[in-house]
Motif scaffolding. Structure first.
Motif, PDB file in Angstrom:
ATOM      1  N   ALA A 179     105.127  15.121 -25.521  1.00 48.91           N
ATOM      2  CA  ALA A 179     106.143  15.377 -26.536  1.00 48.91           C
ATOM      3  C   ALA A 179     105.582  16.259 -27.652  1.00 48.91           C
ATOM      4  N   LYS A 180     104.355  15.979 -28.077  1.00 51.45           N
ATOM      5  CA  LYS A 180     103.714  16.798 -29.110  1.00 51.45           C
ATOM      6  C   LYS A 180     103.623  18.253 -28.678  1.00 51.45           C
ATOM      7  N   ALA A 181     103.153  18.466 -27.466  1.00 46.16           N
ATOM      8  CA  ALA A 181     102.983  19.830 -26.972  1.00 46.16           C
ATOM      9  C   ALA A 181     104.319  20.555 -26.919  1.00 46.16           C
ATOM     10  N   VAL A 182     105.340  19.864 -26.402  1.00 38.74           N
ATOM     11  CA  VAL A 182     106.672  20.468 -26.310  1.00 38.74           C
ATOM     12  C   VAL A 182     107.192  20.816 -27.701  1.00 38.74           C
ATOM     13  N   GLY A 230      97.950  -0.755 -23.120  1.00 35.34           N
ATOM     14  CA  GLY A 230      98.522  -1.408 -24.287  1.00 35.34           C
ATOM     15  C   GLY A 230      97.782  -1.134 -25.580  1.00 35.34           C
ATOM     16  N   LEU A 231      96.596  -0.548 -25.494  1.00 36.38           N
ATOM     17  CA  LEU A 231      95.824  -0.245 -26.702  1.00 36.38           C
ATOM     18  C   LEU A 231      96.124   1.145 -27.254  1.00 36.38           C
ATOM     19  N   GLN A 232      96.861   1.941 -26.497  1.00 38.48           N
ATOM     20  CA  GLN A 232      97.428   3.201 -26.962  1.00 38.48           C
ATOM     21  C   GLN A 232      96.409   4.145 -27.607  1.00 38.48           C
ATOM     22  N   ALA A 233      95.570   4.719 -26.742  1.00 36.59           N
ATOM     23  CA  ALA A 233      94.588   5.697 -27.197  1.00 36.59           C
ATOM     24  C   ALA A 233      94.416   6.772 -26.134  1.00 36.59           C
ATOM     25  N   SER A 234      94.563   8.023 -26.527  1.00 36.53           N
ATOM     26  CA  SER A 234      94.383   9.123 -25.588  1.00 36.53           C
ATOM     27  C   SER A 234      93.859  10.344 -26.329  1.00 36.53           C
ATOM     28  N   ALA A 235      93.472  11.350 -25.551  1.00 37.91           N
ATOM     29  CA  ALA A 235      92.915  12.572 -26.138  1.00 37.91           C
ATOM     30  C   ALA A 235      93.686  13.796 -25.662  1.00 37.91           C
ATOM     31  N   VAL A 236      93.836  14.744 -26.569  1.00 36.44           N
ATOM     32  CA  VAL A 236      94.444  16.040 -26.297  1.00 36.44           C
ATOM     33  C   VAL A 236      93.326  17.070 -26.455  1.00 36.44           C
ATOM     34  N   LYS A 266      98.738  24.076 -34.490  1.00 32.78           N
ATOM     35  CA  LYS A 266     100.165  23.748 -34.430  1.00 32.78           C
ATOM     36  C   LYS A 266     100.378  22.265 -34.148  1.00 32.78           C
ATOM     37  N   ILE A 267      99.526  21.695 -33.292  1.00 35.96           N
ATOM     38  CA  ILE A 267      99.625  20.254 -33.012  1.00 35.96           C
ATOM     39  C   ILE A 267      99.226  19.453 -34.250  1.00 35.96           C
ATOM     40  N   GLU A 268      98.179  19.900 -34.939  1.00 36.26           N
ATOM     41  CA  GLU A 268      97.744  19.226 -36.161  1.00 36.26           C
ATOM     42  C   GLU A 268      98.837  19.275 -37.231  1.00 36.26           C
TER      43      GLU A 268
END
Length: 392
Positions: free
Chosen positions: A101-104, A241-247, A257-259
């Motif tokens: 969603a962020k990228a879009v 369930g801990l909701q952590a990922s990397a872009v 732009k994402i920042e």
């Protein structure tokens, strides 16, 4: 290996898979859930130890993600996938779907075209449509016992004004690990037509030998600057369930732009326990993962053998990665509605209907085998009970 044999009671833990199945599948029956893509296994002990130590501390104030966490991500992707990344390339997100969603949102405008390849993970469709972008589908082509990309069709689509391509690598649900040659073709086309490549590589650690996960962005400097890679420890170590990922992206303009979008939405860090789990999993979880991969392959073999002997008219597309099986039920002759009803009412078995993955999903079901062999066997017996007499 005994570690993965334990039957863990997950009911009444706010588990989507175990506590919401009746609601989602609209049934009053007690059915066996083999749908949502999480595992019924404990994560590596290092993860539990790290979280427990922090919980025992007892104060849960604001936390931040330090450079040591980024270092563990860098070392992990270099060690496991041969990809050398800079710490500056790494940003964070609550999950891969929020990252899509962020990228879009950050890199395309309303009305612009975003390409997907069905059958594919349902949020690929919804993150495009919910953000008012135009969905362009370039379906995968079934080829014998596997799936291929129609590169002629893909180039025609990309040349038609597509702004962004969402790549599922490894692919959910068909289980393909795209080869270096396929990835180079995709990347070259995206560079040629100035299409942003968003590569969802959340299943990239769950690849079976002799296949190898090759990050799309690792192929050339040109492709790297056109690519955003999404990873997470959630599928690998059962930490969703801990909701952590990397872009991850080399492209500074993309990162800015994402920042900017993150600041606009008030996002600045991850959940405390998500940070700790990510760090511990990447730093100390490798031996656990190697044992998991062996166990998952054994489960795949169990399903293959059972279907061959007991339900020869039901087949799987043998996965090159993931713990999700793409099951071909077309020879039953049942409609999608009848198939799902038969599984739920006769088999007392809940799996993801193939139709939820878009064009090309009719007649299929997706089964999650990241569970003890005893559960897999029970699921297969229920599948047999539902479909043994259904054969056109």
């Amino acid at each position: 290996m005994q570690f993965f044999q334990e039957n863990i009671n997950r009911t009444n833990t706010y588990s989507v898979k175990w506590d919401r199945t009746k609601e989602v599948f609209k049934t009053d029956e007690q059915v066996l859930p083999m749908w949502v893509a999480d595992m019924d296994f404990y994560p590596p002990e290092a993860v539990t130890r790290s979280i427990s130590r922090r919980a025992d501390h007892g104060i849960y104030g604001y936390t931040y993600i330090d450079e040591h966490v980024k270092k563990q991500i860098q070392e992990w992707v270099l060690r496991r996938q041969g990809w050398n990344i800079d710490a500056d390339w790494i940003q964070f997100s609550h999950g891969v779907v929020p990252s899509i969603a962020k990228a879009v949102q950050a890199l395309t405008e309303p009305g612009e075209k975003v390409l997907v390849q069905s059958p594919v993970y349902p949020p690929f469709f919804s993150m495009v449509k919910e953000n008012n972008r135009e969905l362009v589908n370039c379906p995968l082509q079934e080829s014998g016992d596997t799936y291929r990309i129609d590169f002629t069709a893909l180039e025609d689509a990309l040349a038609g004004g597509v702004k962004m391509m969402l790549l599922c690598h490894p692919h959910n649900p068909v289980g393909r690990v795209w080869t270096k040659e396929e990835l180079e073709q995709i990347g070259t086309l995206c560079v040629k037509y100035n299409v942003i490549l968003v590569s969802d590589e959340i299943h990239g650690d769950l690849v079976f030998k002799p296949h190898k996960q090759i990050p799309a962005a690792s192929l050339s400097p040109e492709i790297s600057k056109q690519t955003i890679t999404l990873i997470a420890p959630s599928k690998t170590f059962n930490l969703a369930g801990l909701q952590a990922s990397a872009v991850i992206t080399e492209n500074e303009e993309f990162r800015k732009k994402i920042e900017k979008l993150d600041k606009k939405n008030g996002f600045f860090t991850l959940n405390t326990f998500g940070i700790l789990a990510m760090e511990a999993a990447y730093e100390e979880g490798e031996a656990w993962l190697e044992e998991l991969l062996v166990y998952l392959e054994e489960n795949v073999q169990l399903v293959e053998s059972f279907l061959k002997e007991e339900l020869p008219h039901v087949k799987i597309f043998k996965p090159e990665a993931t713990y999700l099986l793409w099951i071909d039920c077309r020879e039953t002759g049942l409609s999608d509605t009848a198939l799902n009803k038969k599984l739920l009412e006769t088999g007392k078995l809940a799996m993801n209907p193939g139709t939820s993955f878009g064009e090309g999903g009719s007649g299929f079901m997706r089964m999650n085998i990241a569970c003890p062999k005893e559960t897999v066997q029970e699921g297969l017996e229920r599948l047999k009970r539902a479909l043994k007499d259904e054969h056109r």
